[in-house]
Motif scaffolding. Structure first.
Motif, mmCIF file in Angstrom:
data_model
loop_
_atom_site.group_PDB
_atom_site.id
_atom_site.type_symbol
_atom_site.label_atom_id
_atom_site.label_comp_id
_atom_site.label_asym_id
_atom_site.label_seq_id
_atom_site.Cartn_x
_atom_site.Cartn_y
_atom_site.Cartn_z
ATOM 1 N N UNK A 57 49.953 42.831 34.900
ATOM 2 C CA UNK A 57 48.548 43.147 34.611
ATOM 3 C C UNK A 57 47.689 42.829 35.833
ATOM 4 N N UNK A 58 46.387 43.033 35.720
ATOM 5 C CA UNK A 58 45.510 42.872 36.882
ATOM 6 C C UNK A 58 45.376 41.432 37.354
ATOM 7 N N UNK A 59 45.842 40.474 36.554
ATOM 8 C CA UNK A 59 45.811 39.072 36.954
ATOM 9 C C UNK A 59 47.163 38.632 37.525
ATOM 10 N N UNK A 60 48.093 39.559 37.654
ATOM 11 C CA UNK A 60 49.400 39.238 38.210
ATOM 12 C C UNK A 60 50.384 38.683 37.208
ATOM 13 N N UNK A 61 50.037 38.719 35.943
ATOM 14 C CA UNK A 61 50.935 38.227 34.900
ATOM 15 C C UNK A 61 51.960 39.316 34.568
ATOM 16 N N UNK A 62 53.242 38.927 34.543
ATOM 17 C CA UNK A 62 54.283 39.894 34.220
ATOM 18 C C UNK A 62 54.226 40.207 32.729
ATOM 19 N N UNK A 83 45.228 46.847 25.842
ATOM 20 C CA UNK A 83 44.117 47.779 25.996
ATOM 21 C C UNK A 83 44.358 48.697 27.191
ATOM 22 N N UNK A 84 43.686 49.842 27.217
ATOM 23 C CA UNK A 84 43.799 50.729 28.377
ATOM 24 C C UNK A 84 43.427 49.975 29.653
ATOM 25 N N UNK A 85 44.243 50.184 30.679
ATOM 26 C CA UNK A 85 44.018 49.510 31.959
ATOM 27 C C UNK A 85 45.003 50.067 32.975
ATOM 28 N N UNK A 86 44.823 49.626 34.216
ATOM 29 C CA UNK A 86 45.762 49.962 35.279
ATOM 30 C C UNK A 86 46.674 48.758 35.481
ATOM 31 N N UNK A 87 47.970 49.017 35.553
ATOM 32 C CA UNK A 87 48.981 47.983 35.732
ATOM 33 C C UNK A 87 49.761 48.267 37.009
ATOM 34 N N UNK A 88 50.201 47.202 37.653
ATOM 35 C CA UNK A 88 51.028 47.341 38.853
ATOM 36 C C UNK A 88 52.489 47.297 38.451
ATOM 37 N N UNK A 89 53.319 48.071 39.154
ATOM 38 C CA UNK A 89 54.754 48.005 38.919
ATOM 39 C C UNK A 89 55.473 47.782 40.240
ATOM 40 N N UNK A 90 56.651 47.183 40.111
ATOM 41 C CA UNK A 90 57.545 46.987 41.247
ATOM 42 C C UNK A 90 58.934 47.368 40.777
ATOM 43 N N UNK A 91 59.640 48.190 41.549
ATOM 44 C CA UNK A 91 60.969 48.644 41.158
ATOM 45 C C UNK A 91 61.965 48.432 42.289
#
Length: 111
Positions: A57-62, A83-91
């Motif tokens: 999430x935007x706070x860096x929580x997995x 809720x709707x939001x932008x999330x970061x992914x790493x693959x």
């Protein structure tokens, strides 16, 4: 003078490449709203042997992690719909031929 003309040329080099080898894709948005369309975020590709996918999430929580290509993210965290939001992914993706790709990006959760 209105009777003059100009010309130019351009060279295009086309290389033969196999676009089905060692590729993967993660959509930039998905909509887990139970309409049976685009409800789960999956990693898809060709020649994949192993994956590791992490969503933050935007706070860096997995909020999600998997190493199973058949297990996608349903937009929940601790069994609660996010809720709707932008999330970061790493693959981290390992292919059948031993090649590895490490990528990161964003995905938008739409409800």
């Amino acid at each position: 003078d209105s009777n003059c003309t100009t010309s130019d040329s351009i060279n295009i080099n086309v290389e033969d490449c196999d676009t089905t080898k060692n590729t993967f894709f993660i959509p930039n948005s998905f909509s887990p709203n139970d309409d049976k369309e685009n409800d789960i975020l999956f990693v898809r590709g060709s020649g994949i042997k192993n994956i590791k996918l992490f969503i933050y999430n935007r706070w860096g929580e997995k909020v999600f992690e998997t190493n199973n290509i058949n297990k996608g993210w349903d937009g929940t965290f601790k069994r609660k719909k996010l809720n709707p939001a932008v999330f970061a992914w790493y693959a981290e993706v390992e292919f059948e031929d031993g090649d590895k790709i490490y990528r990161k990006g964003n995905v938008t959760l739409i409800r």
